[in-house]
Structure formats: C-alpha cells, structure tokens
Enzyme design. Structure first.
Site, PDB file in Angstrom:
ATOM      1  CG  HIS A 194      -4.559   9.972   1.173  1.00  0.00           C
ATOM      2  ND1 HIS A 194      -5.697   9.997   1.950  1.00  0.00           N
ATOM      3  CD2 HIS A 194      -3.821   8.929   1.622  1.00  0.00           C
ATOM      4  CE1 HIS A 194      -5.644   9.002   2.829  1.00  0.00           C
ATOM      5  NE2 HIS A 194      -4.527   8.340   2.648  1.00  0.00           N
ATOM      6  CG  ASN A 198      -2.014   0.882   1.336  1.00  0.00           C
ATOM      7  OD1 ASN A 198      -2.793   0.925   0.383  1.00  0.00           O
ATOM      8  ND2 ASN A 198      -2.159   1.632   2.420  1.00  0.00           N
TER       9      ASN A 198
HETATM   10  O1  9MR Z   1      -6.180   8.492   9.669  1.00  0.00           O
HETATM   11  C1  9MR Z   1      -5.060   8.154  10.432  1.00  0.00           C
HETATM   12  C2  9MR Z   1      -4.921   9.137  11.567  1.00  0.00           C
HETATM   13  O2  9MR Z   1      -5.988   9.019  12.462  1.00  0.00           O
HETATM   14  C3  9MR Z   1      -3.591   8.916  12.257  1.00  0.00           C
HETATM   15  O3  9MR Z   1      -3.445   9.827  13.268  1.00  0.00           O
HETATM   16  C4  9MR Z   1      -2.499   9.012  11.240  1.00  0.00           C
HETATM   17  C5  9MR Z   1      -1.143   8.871  11.876  1.00  0.00           C
HETATM   18  O4  9MR Z   1      -0.135   8.550  10.973  1.00  0.00           O
HETATM   19  O5  9MR Z   1      -2.669   8.004  10.265  1.00  0.00           O
HETATM   20  C6  9MR Z   1      -3.834   8.193   9.538  1.00  0.00           C
HETATM   21  O6  9MR Z   1      -3.959   7.193   8.585  1.00  0.00           O
HETATM   22  C7  9MR Z   1      -2.935   7.130   7.582  1.00  0.00           C
HETATM   23  C8  9MR Z   1      -2.813   5.689   7.136  1.00  0.00           C
HETATM   24  O7  9MR Z   1      -2.584   4.867   8.242  1.00  0.00           O
HETATM   25  C9  9MR Z   1      -1.723   5.508   6.110  1.00  0.00           C
HETATM   26  N1  9MR Z   1      -1.895   6.408   5.002  1.00  0.00           N
HETATM   27  C10 9MR Z   1      -2.111   7.818   5.354  1.00  0.00           C
HETATM   28  C11 9MR Z   1      -3.266   7.945   6.346  1.00  0.00           C
HETATM   29  C12 9MR Z   1      -3.583   9.390   6.609  1.00  0.00           C
HETATM   30  O8  9MR Z   1      -3.937  10.077   5.477  1.00  0.00           O
END
Ligand code: 9MR
Length: 512
Positions: A257, A217
């Site tokens: 994203h 991913n």
């Molecule tokens: O959405 C997630 C957020 O709540 C966390 O604080 C953050 C910390 O790294 O991670 C976010 O999720 C991420 C995902 O695990 C990996 N790809 C990017 C995501 C955020 O856009």
C-alpha cells in the site's frame, strides 16, 4: 540518487527473440525459446506468460465479469477474516461469502489467497482467545477449503507501525514471552504467537497432504529503506522472522500500500528487498497493491502509471516474486478511494482502464527478461506516458555483456547414480500449476544433484527457482544452484517451478 534523475528514470527492455535470460535462484541461465509472440491483452494472460499470477481482492458482491477476465488470483477482501467466519471456540460460521469467492475463483481458473487466520484486527469472536483456540480455528479454516486455497495468510500485520522493528504488543502478540530477556522471541523457551501459529498451520497442511502454501503478510516492509534512507527496521524484523521460521513459512506478502507516509513510499531498493527475501527460498507476493495517485510530497515518482510500472518491474525481475494482487478493482470502490490508487475508474461492473492499467499490462508483457540500466547511463526522458504505451516490443538491443557465463547442466549421466531421491507436490488450477520438488539425500551426504522429470504433453515450464533448468517441455532437467547442492545425509532441499497446462503423473528421478 538525484531526485530529478530518479523522476526521469526509464526502464529499458532487451528483447531476445531466440534466447531468454532467466534469473533462476540468483544464477543466470540461458534458455531457448520461440520468437516473441504478440502482446497479451489482459493482465492475467500477460502475467501467466511471465510466470506469475495477477490478482485482485474482492467481495462476493463485486464478482463482475472483469474479475475473471483480467485476474487469475482472488483474495477475499473481508470474507475470510476471523470476524466473519470464526466462532469464539475456534469453529467456523458464516462461510457463505468465502464459499462464493472460492467457487467463483475455481470456475474462472483463479488461485485463491485465504486472508487471514491470525490478526490483531477484525478478530471478532476470537478476540482475546488462547493459542489453543487460535490453533483450533487455524485447523478448521485450512481444512474447510483444503487445496482450493493456494495460499493462506497465516499471520497478518504482526509488526508495529512507525518503523520500530518491534512486534505489536496487543492481542494476540500480548501472549508473547521473551523468556531469557535477549530481546527476541526466537528461543526455545520463548512464547511466540507467530511461530506457534505457523507450526499449527504446517501440521494441518502436512496431516492433510495439502499443497496450500503458508504466508506471512505485512505492510511498510517493501523497501530496504524508508524515506530519507533510514533502514527499514520493520522489514528487517520480518526478514528475521522468515529466516528463523523458514521451515514453516512458504511465502511472504508485501502488502504494497504505497502512499505519502514516510514509511510507505516506493524506494529504489524495492527489488533488492524482494530479492533478499526470495534468497531465503520463500515466494514473495505483492499482496495488496494500491498506489496513491499523488505521491509528490515525497518525490518518489512522476506519476501513478510510472510508479505502477516500477513496482511491477521490481517483482518481475525477481524469479521468486510469483504474484501481484491489487487491493480492489476500481478507485471508487476501493477502501482507500481518496487515494485513487487502483487500475480502473468506474464501478458496479462498468469499469474504465486507467493509464496505470496500461503501464502494468505493458510491463507484464515485457516479461522477466528486462534489464534496467544504471541511472547514470539513462538519457533524460520526457514525462511518463499518460496515454496507453505501445503494445509492441521496444527495439532490440544487444544482450548485456555483464551476464555471468551460462550454466548448463550435465547432459551425460553423472558418475554416481542414485544417492538421492525426489518427490514432487503439485498446486494446480485449470491451465496452470506450481510444482514443488523435494530432493532428499540418501545415507551419505551429496554435493550436487540433478532431477529429471517428464511433463505430460501440452505442459510447459514458464519459471523455476532454486535450480538451474534445462528444457521447458517434455523431459526437463533441473540441477542445484550454488547454495543448495550440498545436502547432508537424510536431509532435504526444495526447488520449484511454475508452468502452463496440466502436470499430472510426473515421476522425478534424482541423481547425485
Ligand atoms: O479492504 C478492507 C476493508 O474493506 C476493511 O474494512 C478493512 C478493515 O480493517 O480492511 C481492509 O483490508 C485490509 C487488509 O485486510 C489488511 N491490510 C490492509 C487492508 C486495507 O488497506
């Protein structure tokens, strides 16, 4: 492409009431189907009819009714990350949140994506661990939920930012070694955390007889190019990883994203890039979608709803793009709330659908059989709809004349019986399944194969890949496509199909 044209580009649909053009592993086959039914009214139902899942990332405190109503796949936004569940020696702890999510998914007929096993970020107690400890954690986590997790992100975000095309250099990738100095980590003497983690995950899945699929991913890998037409080196690097380690990798997540960052825009070659990965034989998912509602700085679209439509269409037009997941329910509850990038406003269980929601639902309802005419033939259109588009199908037009001839599998038994065998593995959930069929040549090489199996009553095939298909219920026959007919003695190739209903007790019969 001229930017004004691009902004005005409109997707046309071809409604074919009695015949559906299906893209199957790059070949086009004609399948018969019943006349179009009424449009579905939820994302999950519309997606299921088109043969893919439509999911959401959530946490246990956001499991409102909308989750099970609109979505049929669930990703743990934070509850399966190492900083939540891993101990320093690769054991498990604090799995309560993850269990809650898995149970909720199961009772609502949703697939689960485990996110994520190996990641430089949010590593918690695993930070700095050896590959051996990572392997212990991989085994514990996969076995903890078994087949209740349909897809695991084994390695997340392994590649550097800023379109360098290089691996990250921080832990765990700091363990990588390029033994012969040729600039890659693909050689036998090299050390590669990606390869070694996938090998371990694959061992665990095989040892447990699991159907769980193993994904890699990443973000900024969606297009063939980035802003300005520069090649997307990060995507190319991911492609090389999947190509080299194809035997361990089942699926690729394009996080999707989309925002104003020059490497994060929506490019017109998104579909071509999804197709490129699909052609390696892996499933592709748009795994963490959110789309900034103001992408005007990069001139990539006339509005969020239109951008969503474009992204969903790119997936729908590739048969092996088998799922889309949005990264949260509503804008205000999103991790990227300032971008207002999701499908709902509101919060705390009380949500309102945005124009983007209606665009996605409409596009899903158009299904996979939609032809996008080249931009030069598209008449100028007015601004994209800001109100919900109509739910009825657009007017029928003639089917495209450029479609290659129909490929019809033989209806009489081939002259050489046997010569191959086939096994089927199932990934099922209430109301649906994905079947993976492995075709293995006997003691002689084969040059073309066909597999016949009988579905239980009530089961219907909605989508297939790496095979031509004849029939969608009862006895269904699959035959090789151009690139997987030749199989060496004792070697195997795989094809798959997705369907609705329950598919137990199928016995595939292979002839070559
Ligand atoms: O959405 C997630 C957020 O709540 C966390 O604080 C953050 C910390 O790294 O991670 C976010 O999720 C991420 C995902 O695990 C990996 N790809 C990017 C995501 C955020 O856009």
């Amino acid at each position: 492409m001229d930017s004004s044209l691009r902004r005005r580009r409109k997707v046309f649909s071809v409604a074919l009431p009695t015949a559906v053009l299906m893209l199957v592993g790059g070949a086009v086959a004609v399948q018969s189907s019943s006349p179009a039914a009424a449009a579905e009214t939820t994302l999950r139902a519309a997606a299921a009819r088109a043969g893919l899942f439509f999911g959401v990332a959530a946490s246990p405190n956001r499991l409102y009714p909308i989750v099970g109503q609109e979505f049929n796949q669930l990703t743990a936004e934070n509850d399966m990350k190492p900083d939540r569940i891993a101990t320093s020696n690769g054991g498990l702890q604090n799995t309560g949140g993850a269990d809650t999510l898995v149970n909720h998914a199961q009772s609502n007929g949703m697939l689960v994506r485990g996110h994520t096993l190996v990641w430089h970020s949010q590593a918690g107690a695993l930070q700095g661990a050896s590959q051996a400890t990572l392997n212990t954690f991989i085994g514990n986590a996969i076995n903890r939920w078994g087949n209740r997790i349909a897809y695991w992100d084994v390695v997340n975000e392994a590649l550097e930012d800023n379109n360098t095309g290089r691996r990250r250099t921080q832990w765990p990738h700091s363990m990588n070694r390029d033994a012969n100095g040729d600039g890659d980590f693909f050689d036998a003497g090299d050390t590669d955390v990606i390869r070694d983690s996938f090998i371990r995950a694959r061992q665990v899945v095989q040892a447990g007889g699991l159907t769980t699929k193993l994904c890699i991913n990443d973000y900024d890998v969606e297009g063939l190019t980035v802003q300005g037409g520069t090649p997307n080196r990060k995507s190319n690097a991911l492609y090389e990883i999947v190509r080299n380690y194809r035997q361990y990798i089942d699926c690729v997540g394009f996080q999707a994203h989309f925002n104003d960052n020059p490497n994060s825009i929506i490019t017109d070659d998104l579909q071509a890039n999804i197709q490129r990965f699909a052609d390696l034989g892996v499933e592709v998912h748009l795994s963490e979608v959110d789309i900034d509602d103001d992408l005007s700085n990069n001139d990539i679209g006339a509005g969020q709803a239109e951008n969503y439509r474009k992204v969903v269409r790119a997936c729908l037009n590739v048969a092996k793009c088998t799922g889309i997941t949005v990264w949260g329910i509503s804008d205000s509850e999103s991790w990227r709330s300032s971008e207002r990038g999701l499908l709902f406003t509101g919060g705390n269980g009380n949500y309102q659908k945005k124009a983007a929601y209606h665009a996605v639902l409409d596009e899903l309802n158009r299904g996979r059989n939609v032809v996008t005419p080249p931009p030069t033939t598209v008449p100028p259109t007015t601004a994209p709809p800001t109100t919900p588009p109509p739910t009825t199908a657009p007017p029928t037009t003639a089917p495209p004349t450029t479609a290659p001839p129909t490929t019809v599998p033989p209806t009489t038994p081939p002259p050489n019986p046997s010569g191959c065998s086939a096994t089927v593995s199932l990934n099922s959930w209430p109301g649906g399944f994905v079947a993976t069929v492995r075709v293995t040549a006997g003691s002689s090489p084969i040059n073309g194969w066909s597999v016949q199996l009988t579905l239980p009553s009530g089961a219907t095939v909605t989508n297939a890949w790496n095979a031509n298909r004849s029939g969608n219920s009862g006895t269904v026959r699959f035959s090789n496509v151009s690139y997987n007919g030749a199989v060496s003695a004792g070697q195997s190739t795989e094809f798959g199909f997705q369907g609705t209903g329950a598919a137990t007790g199928m016995t595939p019969v292979c002839t070559a």
